[in-house]
Design a protein around this motif. Structure first.
Motif, PDB file in Angstrom:
ATOM      1  N   ASN A 150      93.057  17.455  56.965  1.00 22.68           N
ATOM      2  CA  ASN A 150      93.438  18.707  56.318  1.00 22.68           C
ATOM      3  C   ASN A 150      94.505  18.523  55.245  1.00 22.68           C
ATOM      4  OD1 ASN A 150      95.124  18.009  58.539  1.00 22.68           O
ATOM      5  ND2 ASN A 150      96.032  20.049  58.496  1.00 22.68           N
ATOM      6  N   LEU A 151      94.925  17.278  55.019  1.00 22.10           N
ATOM      7  CA  LEU A 151      95.950  16.995  54.007  1.00 22.10           C
ATOM      8  C   LEU A 151      95.543  15.891  53.045  1.00 22.10           C
ATOM      9  CD1 LEU A 151      99.036  17.122  56.394  1.00 22.10           C
ATOM     10  CD2 LEU A 151      98.406  18.861  54.704  1.00 22.10           C
ATOM     11  N   THR A 152      94.743  14.930  53.495  1.00 23.37           N
ATOM     12  CA  THR A 152      94.472  13.738  52.678  1.00 23.37           C
ATOM     13  C   THR A 152      93.024  13.561  52.280  1.00 23.37           C
ATOM     14  OG1 THR A 152      94.028  12.238  54.546  1.00 23.37           O
ATOM     15  CG2 THR A 152      96.342  12.535  53.889  1.00 23.37           C
ATOM     16  N   TYR A 153      92.090  14.316  52.869  1.00 24.40           N
ATOM     17  CA  TYR A 153      90.678  14.103  52.543  1.00 24.40           C
ATOM     18  C   TYR A 153      90.393  14.647  51.145  1.00 24.40           C
ATOM     19  CZ  TYR A 153      88.859  12.292  56.981  1.00 24.40           C
ATOM     20  OH  TYR A 153      88.570  11.495  58.062  1.00 24.40           O
ATOM     21  N   LEU A 154      90.116  13.759  50.225  1.00 26.04           N
ATOM     22  CA  LEU A 154      89.967  14.129  48.826  1.00 26.04           C
ATOM     23  C   LEU A 154      88.638  14.824  48.535  1.00 26.04           C
ATOM     24  CD1 LEU A 154      91.428  10.911  47.135  1.00 26.04           C
ATOM     25  CD2 LEU A 154      92.614  13.047  47.696  1.00 26.04           C
ATOM     26  N   ASP A 155      87.725  14.825  49.502  1.00 22.92           N
ATOM     27  CA  ASP A 155      86.472  15.546  49.302  1.00 22.92           C
ATOM     28  C   ASP A 155      86.583  17.011  49.703  1.00 22.92           C
ATOM     29  OD1 ASP A 155      86.697  14.238  51.926  1.00 22.92           O
ATOM     30  OD2 ASP A 155      84.864  15.328  52.396  1.00 22.92           O
ATOM     31  N   MET A 156      87.711  17.419  50.260  1.00 25.97           N
ATOM     32  CA  MET A 156      87.897  18.840  50.569  1.00 25.97           C
ATOM     33  C   MET A 156      88.085  19.634  49.266  1.00 25.97           C
ATOM     34  SD  MET A 156      87.600  19.304  53.816  1.00 25.97           S
ATOM     35  CE  MET A 156      86.387  17.972  53.883  1.00 25.97           C
ATOM     36  N   LYS A 157      87.521  20.816  49.236  1.00 26.21           N
ATOM     37  CA  LYS A 157      87.635  21.666  48.048  1.00 26.21           C
ATOM     38  C   LYS A 157      89.110  22.017  47.785  1.00 26.21           C
ATOM     39  CE  LYS A 157      83.158  23.984  48.749  1.00 26.21           C
ATOM     40  NZ  LYS A 157      82.533  23.859  47.423  1.00 26.21           N
ATOM     41  N   TYR A 158      89.431  22.206  46.523  1.00 20.43           N
ATOM     42  CA  TYR A 158      90.771  22.675  46.175  1.00 20.43           C
ATOM     43  C   TYR A 158      90.970  24.130  46.625  1.00 20.43           C
ATOM     44  CZ  TYR A 158      91.288  18.544  43.183  1.00 20.43           C
ATOM     45  OH  TYR A 158      91.367  17.259  42.705  1.00 20.43           O
ATOM     46  N   ASN A 159      89.939  24.925  46.423  1.00 19.32           N
ATOM     47  CA  ASN A 159      89.969  26.331  46.807  1.00 19.32           C
ATOM     48  C   ASN A 159      88.529  26.818  46.915  1.00 19.32           C
ATOM     49  OD1 ASN A 159      89.102  27.103  44.102  1.00 19.32           O
ATOM     50  ND2 ASN A 159      91.212  26.670  43.462  1.00 19.32           N
ATOM     51  N   SER A 160      88.349  28.078  47.206  1.00 16.59           N
ATOM     52  CA  SER A 160      87.000  28.614  47.445  1.00 16.59           C
ATOM     53  C   SER A 160      86.119  28.578  46.202  1.00 16.59           C
ATOM     54  CB  SER A 160      87.094  30.051  47.973  1.00 16.59           C
ATOM     55  OG  SER A 160      87.738  30.894  47.027  1.00 16.59           O
ATOM     56  N   ARG A 161      86.695  28.380  45.022  1.00 16.06           N
ATOM     57  CA  ARG A 161      85.917  28.352  43.783  1.00 16.06           C
ATOM     58  C   ARG A 161      85.478  26.947  43.392  1.00 16.06           C
ATOM     59  NH1 ARG A 161      90.254  31.365  43.249  1.00 16.06           N
ATOM     60  NH2 ARG A 161      91.360  29.808  42.026  1.00 16.06           N
ATOM     61  N   THR A 162      85.957  25.926  44.100  1.00 18.13           N
ATOM     62  CA  THR A 162      85.603  24.545  43.770  1.00 18.13           C
ATOM     63  C   THR A 162      84.121  24.317  44.067  1.00 18.13           C
ATOM     64  OG1 THR A 162      87.828  23.887  44.450  1.00 18.13           O
ATOM     65  CG2 THR A 162      86.228  22.135  44.105  1.00 18.13           C
ATOM     66  N   THR A 163      83.391  23.800  43.101  1.00 16.03           N
ATOM     67  CA  THR A 163      81.945  23.647  43.267  1.00 16.03           C
ATOM     68  C   THR A 163      81.574  22.377  44.026  1.00 16.03           C
ATOM     69  OG1 THR A 163      81.804  22.597  41.080  1.00 16.03           O
ATOM     70  CG2 THR A 163      81.421  24.985  41.200  1.00 16.03           C
ATOM     71  N   LEU A 164      82.405  21.349  43.966  1.00 12.83           N
ATOM     72  CA  LEU A 164      82.157  20.108  44.688  1.00 12.83           C
ATOM     73  C   LEU A 164      82.878  20.145  46.030  1.00 12.83           C
ATOM     74  CD1 LEU A 164      82.721  17.554  41.768  1.00 12.83           C
ATOM     75  CD2 LEU A 164      80.510  18.247  42.738  1.00 12.83           C
ATOM     76  N   GLY A 165      82.496  19.223  46.914  1.00 15.62           N
ATOM     77  CA  GLY A 165      83.253  19.022  48.130  1.00 15.62           C
ATOM     78  C   GLY A 165      82.888  19.962  49.265  1.00 15.62           C
ATOM     79  N   GLN A 166      83.690  19.876  50.336  1.00 14.33           N
ATOM     80  CA  GLN A 166      83.485  20.657  51.543  1.00 14.33           C
ATOM     81  C   GLN A 166      84.792  21.363  51.920  1.00 14.33           C
ATOM     82  OE1 GLN A 166      80.638  18.655  54.421  1.00 14.33           O
ATOM     83  NE2 GLN A 166      81.598  16.843  53.515  1.00 14.33           N
ATOM     84  N   ASN A 167      84.755  22.134  52.980  1.00 10.78           N
ATOM     85  CA  ASN A 167      85.981  22.836  53.386  1.00 10.78           C
ATOM     86  C   ASN A 167      86.156  22.873  54.898  1.00 10.78           C
ATOM     87  OD1 ASN A 167      84.067  24.688  54.164  1.00 10.78           O
ATOM     88  ND2 ASN A 167      84.865  26.386  52.937  1.00 10.78           N
ATOM     89  N   TRP A 168      85.459  21.992  55.640  1.00  9.64           N
ATOM     90  CA  TRP A 168      85.526  22.062  57.102  1.00  9.64           C
ATOM     91  C   TRP A 168      86.922  21.760  57.637  1.00  9.64           C
ATOM     92  CZ3 TRP A 168      87.201  17.774  59.595  1.00  9.64           C
ATOM     93  CH2 TRP A 168      87.023  16.536  58.970  1.00  9.64           C
ATOM     94  N   ALA A 169      87.689  20.943  56.922  1.00 11.34           N
ATOM     95  CA  ALA A 169      89.043  20.613  57.379  1.00 11.34           C
ATOM     96  C   ALA A 169      90.073  21.580  56.819  1.00 11.34           C
ATOM     97  CB  ALA A 169      89.406  19.187  56.988  1.00 11.34           C
ATOM     98  N   ALA A 170      89.903  21.952  55.550  1.00 11.23           N
ATOM     99  CA  ALA A 170      90.869  22.839  54.893  1.00 11.23           C
ATOM    100  C   ALA A 170      90.502  22.929  53.417  1.00 11.23           C
ATOM    101  CB  ALA A 170      92.291  22.297  55.024  1.00 11.23           C
ATOM    102  N   TYR A 171      91.089  23.903  52.742  1.00 13.12           N
ATOM    103  CA  TYR A 171      91.206  23.848  51.294  1.00 13.12           C
ATOM    104  C   TYR A 171      92.502  23.092  51.013  1.00 13.12           C
ATOM    105  CZ  TYR A 171      87.600  27.460  50.992  1.00 13.12           C
ATOM    106  OH  TYR A 171      86.432  28.157  51.097  1.00 13.12           O
ATOM    107  N   ILE A 172      92.446  22.119  50.115  1.00 13.23           N
ATOM    108  CA  ILE A 172      93.628  21.280  49.864  1.00 13.23           C
ATOM    109  C   ILE A 172      93.930  21.272  48.369  1.00 13.23           C
ATOM    110  CG2 ILE A 172      94.707  19.026  50.162  1.00 13.23           C
ATOM    111  CD1 ILE A 172      92.632  18.391  52.325  1.00 13.23           C
ATOM    112  N   ASP A 173      94.935  22.008  47.958  1.00  8.59           N
ATOM    113  CA  ASP A 173      95.413  21.871  46.588  1.00  8.59           C
ATOM    114  C   ASP A 173      96.549  20.837  46.585  1.00  8.59           C
ATOM    115  OD1 ASP A 173      95.781  22.274  43.822  1.00  8.59           O
ATOM    116  OD2 ASP A 173      95.380  24.422  44.012  1.00  8.59           O
ATOM    117  N   VAL A 174      97.095  20.579  45.418  1.00  9.49           N
ATOM    118  CA  VAL A 174      98.038  19.469  45.281  1.00  9.49           C
ATOM    119  C   VAL A 174      99.283  19.658  46.145  1.00  9.49           C
ATOM    120  CG1 VAL A 174      99.236  17.986  43.643  1.00  9.49           C
ATOM    121  CG2 VAL A 174      97.279  19.314  42.889  1.00  9.49           C
TER     122      VAL A 174
END
Length: 538
Positions: free
Chosen positions: A419-443
């Motif tokens: 929920n903090l380091t997985y770079l494939d997690m979406k930045y937010n709900s508008r991110t078209t790539l990635g997933q969100n099962w762990a969290a949305y992770i912005d910088v």
């Protein structure tokens, strides 16, 4: 045009100024008064933050046409770092920047890379950099420290220094001293090449990009349900058949052993250690599909191109399974000069707990017999870790009793909370790539935690380091990888390198924003997070 470099040109400079004919000299570089308005990059802009810095006001060294790069006499490794630096700067500056052996320990000009005179606090990867009006001197105890110092020097130059074509300059470097060294020994990035395959050139490009932020390990996830990506001579169908597809059913691919060696060598030239992973006993459908005899029922399943997890397992009761692992690990270990082999071990829900523990315990012995240290996802602590085994924590909470217990018994931990380091997690709900099962992770999320005090009961002395995994179920191209990794990977790199006393989101956000122009020049496809103020044009 005349050069007034350092103290030697002072008298001539004063005379010329009195007649209004002078150009202002930065080291070996002549620039006009208009060009002199270029402000050197301050030490406080470097990512990761340096440990100790003492700027010298009003002092600047400029890289110019007469600049020479001097390296430690008799050190091939130092000469290699010098050649790397010259290779970076020749295209943008247009200068020859010859690389030659230093003639003494007290340089009076140019850029020197020396393996003497560094403080003991620098350790094996740290460095001391002194910038005067006449010279830049980087001192380290080991070549890795010189390489780290060069990454700092790159960031102290204008962003145009990253260009592959000649730019007008000038190339000033702010004066002062930096003493810098890493907080943790292990600072990693992980690239999943199993879900989607990436060619050697893409992996090398990613290596070059992460090296700028003092990452020193690249973990390659080489096998999974969707693809097997490394040729194994004793089991050739693993790559030929098991590597023939990818998520979504697209074309797969695999690395020949020569390809893998090329990646290892390129990483080594950037002082990055490759950590290969063969995931087991789960995440193994590609292997099971390649060889029917690896299945308990002797029937090979079809190739898999979906994204579900936890359904596959090697047959832990078959002796052939351990022959297979011994031969695969043996070939991979022979190709891998680094100390680690990653055995995965996560999400093995199709394997009974007792069978899982017995399997992991036996596989650890196989890896050790090939002279390598085991790394595994933290699930492996449910077996009996060898004293040398490293567990990689990927959980999404700050409590895990089994990991805490293992750490208290001496197991070292690599921190990769999903929920903090997985770079494939979406930045937010508008991110078209990635997933969100762990969290949305912005910088700010990626930066806002302390690896040495995050997991309950696991103190800093138990933490080997940090790693930022990049899974690729939804990522297919280099621009995809870059967009998800940047700017979050530099945030995690700073957690691994910089003293925690430097941890400050506001200051980091400013330093991170200053990387934008550099990334633009590099052609790096990064996400313009609204949490960061990016300079105009970046």
């Amino acid at each position: 045009m005349k050069v007034y470099g350092g103290r030697r040109g002072l008298a001539s400079l004063l005379l010329a100024l009195s007649t209004g004919l002078a150009t202002v000299g930065y080291g070996a570089l002549s620039i006009t008064p208009a060009e002199a308005a270029v402000t050197p990059v301050p030490f406080s802009s470097v990512v990761p933050a340096v440990a100790v810095s003492t700027p010298t006001s009003g002092v600047t060294y400029g890289i110019g046409a007469a600049t020479t790069i001097y390296t430690e006499p008799g050190s091939t490794a130092a000469a290699s770092v010098g050649g790397y630096l010259a290779g970076l700067l020749r295209p943008s500056t247009g200068y020859p920047l010859p690389v030659t052996a230093a003639s003494g320990s007290s340089p009076s000009d140019g850029i020197s890379l020396l393996l003497s005179g560094a403080p003991s606090s620098a350790g094996n990867e740290g460095y001391q950099m002194d910038v005067t009006a006449d010279a830049i001197v980087i001192r380290a105890n080991r070549p890795a420290g010189l390489f780290a110092g060069v990454q700092t020097l790159r960031q102290l130059l204008p962003a145009a220094a990253e260009s592959t074509t000649a730019q007008p300059g000038p190339w000033p470097v702010a004066g002062g001293r930096i003493v810098d060294y890493p907080r943790f020994a292990y600072r990693g990035a992980m690239l999943d090449v199993a879900r989607h395959f990436f060619p050697v050139s893409t992996v090398e490009r990613y290596i070059d990009e992460i090296a700028l932020y003092k990452i020193n390990h690249l973990h390659l996830h080489l096998s999974d349900d969707q693809g097997w990506r490394i040729a194994v001579n004793s089991w050739p169908d693993l790559a030929v058949h098991g590597g023939s597809t990818a998520v979504g059913g697209g074309a797969g691919g695999y690395y020949t052993q020569a390809d893998y060696q090329q990646i290892v060598d390129h990483a080594a030239s950037r002082h990055i250690t490759i950590v290969p992973e063969i995931d087991m006993p789960g995440h193994t459908n590609a292997a099971l599909a390649s060889y029917a005899e690896l299945n308990c029922n002797g029937v090979a399943p079809p190739l898999y191109t979906g994204t579900d997890v936890g359904f596959s397992s090697l047959c832990t009761s078959k002796e052939l399974t351990y022959t297979f692992i011994d031969q695969v690990v043996g070939e991979l270990a022979a190709l891998t000069p680094g100390p680690y082999v990653h055995i995965g071990g996560d999400e093995a829900s199709s394997t009974q707990p007792a069978d899982y523990a017995a399997f992991i315990n036996r596989v650890q012995q196989i890896v050790a017999a090939h002279g390598k240290t085991v790394v595994g996802w933290h699930d492996i602590v449910n077996a009996t870790p060898l004293p040398s085994t490293v567990a990689q924590f990927w959980g999404t909470t700050s409590r895990n009793a089994a990991v805490t217990s293992a750490a208290q018994r001496g197991t070292k931990i690599i921190m990769s909370p999903a929920n903090l380091t997985y770079l494939d997690m979406k930045y937010n709900s508008r991110t078209t790539l990635g997933q969100n099962w762990a969290a949305y992770i912005d910088v700010k999320n990626a930066y806002g935690w302390n690896p040495g005090a995050y997991l309950s009961g696991v103190g800093e002395s138990s933490v080997l380091g940090v790693e930022a995994p990049l899974w690729t179920e939804t990522l297919k191209t280099l621009p995809d990888l870059e967009y998800m990794a940047f700017p979050r990977l530099p945030a995690i790199a700073e957690l691994g390198w910089s003293p925690y006393s430097t941890h400050d989101w506001k200051a980091f956000g400013q330093r991170l924003g200053a990387q934008g122009p550099r990334w633009r020049v590099m052609g790096l496809n990064y996400y313009r997070s609204t949490q960061v103020t990016w300079p105009a044009g970046s």
